[in-house]
Design an enzyme around this catalytic site. Structure first.
Site, PDB file in Angstrom:
ATOM      1  N   LYS A  77       0.843  -1.196   0.000  1.00  0.00           N
ATOM      2  CA  LYS A  77       0.000   0.000   0.000  1.00  0.00           C
ATOM      3  C   LYS A  77       0.878   1.245   0.000  1.00  0.00           C
ATOM      4  O   LYS A  77       1.918   1.286   0.667  1.00  0.00           O
ATOM      5  CB  LYS A  77      -0.907  -0.035   1.233  1.00  0.00           C
ATOM      6  CG  LYS A  77      -1.963   1.055   1.281  1.00  0.00           C
ATOM      7  CD  LYS A  77      -2.863   0.843   2.505  1.00  0.00           C
ATOM      8  CE  LYS A  77      -3.959   1.889   2.604  1.00  0.00           C
ATOM      9  NZ  LYS A  77      -4.838   1.648   3.780  1.00  0.00           N
ATOM     10  N   SER A 152      -9.689   1.580   2.917  1.00  0.00           N
ATOM     11  CA  SER A 152      -8.850   2.356   2.021  1.00  0.00           C
ATOM     12  C   SER A 152      -7.815   1.526   1.266  1.00  0.00           C
ATOM     13  O   SER A 152      -7.188   2.007   0.329  1.00  0.00           O
ATOM     14  CB  SER A 152      -8.116   3.435   2.827  1.00  0.00           C
ATOM     15  OG  SER A 152      -7.237   2.835   3.780  1.00  0.00           O
ATOM     16  N   SER A 176      -9.875  -0.874   7.111  1.00  0.00           N
ATOM     17  CA  SER A 176      -9.334  -0.670   5.768  1.00  0.00           C
ATOM     18  C   SER A 176      -8.573  -1.845   5.187  1.00  0.00           C
ATOM     19  O   SER A 176      -8.164  -1.800   4.030  1.00  0.00           O
ATOM     20  CB  SER A 176      -8.444   0.577   5.742  1.00  0.00           C
ATOM     21  OG  SER A 176      -9.225   1.726   5.902  1.00  0.00           O
TER      22      SER A 176
END
Length: 470
Positions: A77, A152, A176
Site C-alpha cells: 500500500k 482504504s 481498511s
C-alpha cells in the site's frame, strides 16, 4: 502456473522444488499487471527493479538459503515506506516524495528476500472505504469494474483478487484491510494493536492504525503475519512476544445479535447465519453475547479518528517536505499548499478533528469518545472470557457501485462492524463465506472474527474452519 489462484504456500513449494524460478513468477505477474492494471488502477507504480529483485531471490534459492517469502511477489500500500521509492499516500501533497528509510515491515520482508512489485492505490491518507478518494483516480473491483473494491486498502485488495500479486499489505484504521478483503473475497487481518510495527507507516490515526496482510487463504495470512510481527524499538507502541494470548480453545463463538438488527442486507445476514450453522456442525457452540457500547462505536470513531488525523496531518505545511505553493507570507504558503494538496475528504476530517479538539469542545466530544473506548475494551474483554471469538459480518453490504455513496455519512456507515475493533485494539480477521448476486454478478461476502488481545492464533484456527466449510 495459474497466478489468479496461486497461494503463497503453493508458490513456496513450487519455487523450492524448482518447478519455476522467482524470475518466471515475477514475469508472470508483470505481464498480468501490464494487461490488467490500466483498467483496475490497483497499482500507482510498478517498480523498475522487479526483475533484479527476482534474480537476487533466485540466487538465494540456488544457495539453499531461502525463507518463507523468498521470491514471493507482493504489493505494498502506498503509505508504507520503501527506501528510495516514492510514497504518496495517494495525495497530491506527497506526489513526488521519496521515502528516506524502510518501514520495519519493509525491512522484515527484505530480510526474507520477498519481491516488491509496486505501490498500490488507496483513499488519500487512508481516509475512506471505497478507494474513490485517491488523488490519482479510483480503483475498480476486479469482478465488476462499475463497483468499488472497498477501502482504504482497495488497491492492495484489487491487486491480489485480480491476480496481480500473491499477497499484499495494507493498513487498517477502521476496517481498511478487512472491509476490502470482504468485498473482494480475500482474507484480511487487522492484528492486535502493537503486534506489527507502525514505524514507517504514514500516520493517520496513531492509536488506531495497524498494518495487516491481504491474501487468498488463511494460511497465507498467517505466513505474512508471522514474517512481520514482533517488538520494534523504533515503535514505542509495539508489544513483546510474551504479550500473545495463550488461552485454551473452548470451541465457543459469541454472536452479538443485538448489533445485527438493522442496516445489514438480508442476503448478507443469511450467509452469515448459514456460516454460523456450519461451524456448529463441526463442533462449535454458539452463544448470544451483549456488547451494548459497540452501538456507539461509529460515533466515537468519527470523533477520535478525525482528531488524530488533524494532529498527524499538521506536518504537511509546504515547508519541510512535499508540495509547496508560493505565497505572500508563511500563512499564505500554508493555505495554498494545504488547499491544493489535500482532497475533499482529508480536508473534511481535518476540520472535524480540529473542532472536536478545540478548547470549547474537547471535553464534550473527544474525551467522551475516549471514555467510551475504555468501556468498549472492558465489555469485549468480559465477553471473551467465555468465548474464543466474537463473530459478525465484516461489511453490511457487498461491493457497491462507484459514486453510490456520495453522502459521507452513508460511506461512514459501511464501517459499522469494523471500527469497534480498532477502537478496542483487538485483532479482527475477515474470511470469505460465500457470495450474493447483484446485477447478475456474484459478489463476495466476508465473515469477521474478533479475538482477545494477542489472540491471532485462535482467529486463524477458526478462520480455517470457515474456509474449509464454505
Amino acid at each position: 502456473m495459474n497466478i489468479d489462484t496461486l497461494s503463497i504456500a503453493s508458490a513456496r513449494k513450487a519455487l523450492d522444488a524448482k518447478e519455476y524460478s522467482a524470475r518466471e513468477l515475477a514475469e508472470a505477474h508483470l505481464n498480468a499487471i501490464e494487461h490488467t492494471n490500466p483498467e483496475l488502477n490497483a497499482y500507482l507504480e510498478v517498480f523498475d527493479d522487479v526483475r533484479a529483485q527476482a534474480d537476487h531471490a533466485d540466487e538465494v534459492l540456488r544457495r539453499g538459503e531461502q525463507k518463507a517469502l523468498t521470491g514471493i511477489p507482493l504489493a505494498m500500500k502506498d503509505n508504507i515506506l520503501i527506501q528510495g521509492k516514492r510514497v504518496s499516500a495517494a495525495s497530491k501533497i506527497l506526489e513526488n516524495y521519496v521515502a528516506p528509510y524502510d518501514a520495519t515491515v519493509t525491512k522484515k520482508l527484505k530480510a526474507q528476500h520477498a519481491i516488491f512489485l509496486g505501490r498500490t492505490n488507496l483513499d488519500e491518507f487512508a481516509m475512506g472505504s471505497s478507494t474513490e478518494n485517491s488523488a490519482f483516480g479510483r480503483t475498480k473491483h476486479p469482478l465488476d469494474p462499475s463497483r468499488i473494491p472497498g477501502g482504504s486498502s482497495g488497491g492492495s485488495a484489487a491487486a491480489v483478487k485480480g491476480g496481480l500479486a500473491l499477497g499484499a499489505f495494507g493498513s487498517d484504521t477502521g476496517g481498511s484491510v478487512r472491509q476490502p478483503a470482504s468485498l473482494c473475497g480475500l482474507v484480511g487481518l487487522k492484528p492486535t494493536y502493537g503486534t506489527i510495527s507502525r514505524y514507517g507507516l504514514i500516520a493517520f490515526g496513531s492509536s488506531l492504525d495497524q498494518i495487516g496482510p491481504l491474501t487468498r487463504t488463511v494460511e497465507d495470512a498467517r505466513i505474512l503475519y508471522d514474517a512481520t510481527r514482533g517488538a520494534d524499538p523504533n515503535d514505542s507502541t509495539s508489544v513483546p512476544d510474551s504479550f500473545f494470548d495463550k488461552r485454551s480453545h473452548k470451541k465457543k463463538i459469541g454472536v452479538p445479535r443485538d448489533l445485527l438488527v438493522a442496516g445489514v442486507d438480508p442476503d448478507v445476514l443469511q450467509l452469515f447465519e448459514q456460516q454460523l450453522k456450519k461451524l456448529e456442525e463441526v463442533g462449535y457452540e454458539l452463544a448470544d453475547v451483549k456488547l451494548p457500547s459497540f452501538t456507539f462505536g461509529l460515533a466515537a470513531y468519527y470523533i477520535v479518528n478525525p482528531a488524530e488525523a488533524s494532529a498527524n496531518l499538521a506536518r504537511f505545511d509546504g515547508i519541510r517536505y512535499g508540495l509547496s505553493e508560493d505565497g505572500g507570507d508563511i500563512t499564505d504558503v500554508y493555505f495554498k499548499t494545504r488547499g491544493k494538496g489535500f482532497g475533499k475528504e482529508v480536508r473534511r476530517r481535518i476540520l472535524i478533528g480540529t473542532y472536536v479538539l478545540s478548547a470549547g469542545y474537547v471535553d464534550a466530544y473527544y474525551r467522551k469518545a475516549e471514555q467510551l473506548r475504555d468501556v468498549m475494551r472492558a465489555e469485549l474483554a468480559t465477553v471473551l472470557e467465555n468465548v474464543d471469538a466474537v463473530a459478525m459480518p465484516t461489511s453490511p453490504t457487498p461491493a457497491f457501485k462507484a459514486g453510490e455513496k456520495e453522502d459521507p455519512l452513508a460511506m461512514y456507515a459501511a464501517d459499522i462492524f469494523t471500527v469497534p475493533v480498532n477502537l478496542t485494539g483487538a485483532p479482527g480477521l475477515s474470511v470469505p463465506c460465500g457470495s450474493v448476486v447483484r446485477d447478475s454478478v456474484n459478489l463476495p461476502v466476508g465473515f469477521q472474527l474478533v479475538g482477545a488481545h494477542g489472540g491471532e492464533e485462535m482467529l486463524f484456527v477458526i478462520a480455517e474452519q470457515v474456509e474449509n466449510t464454505r
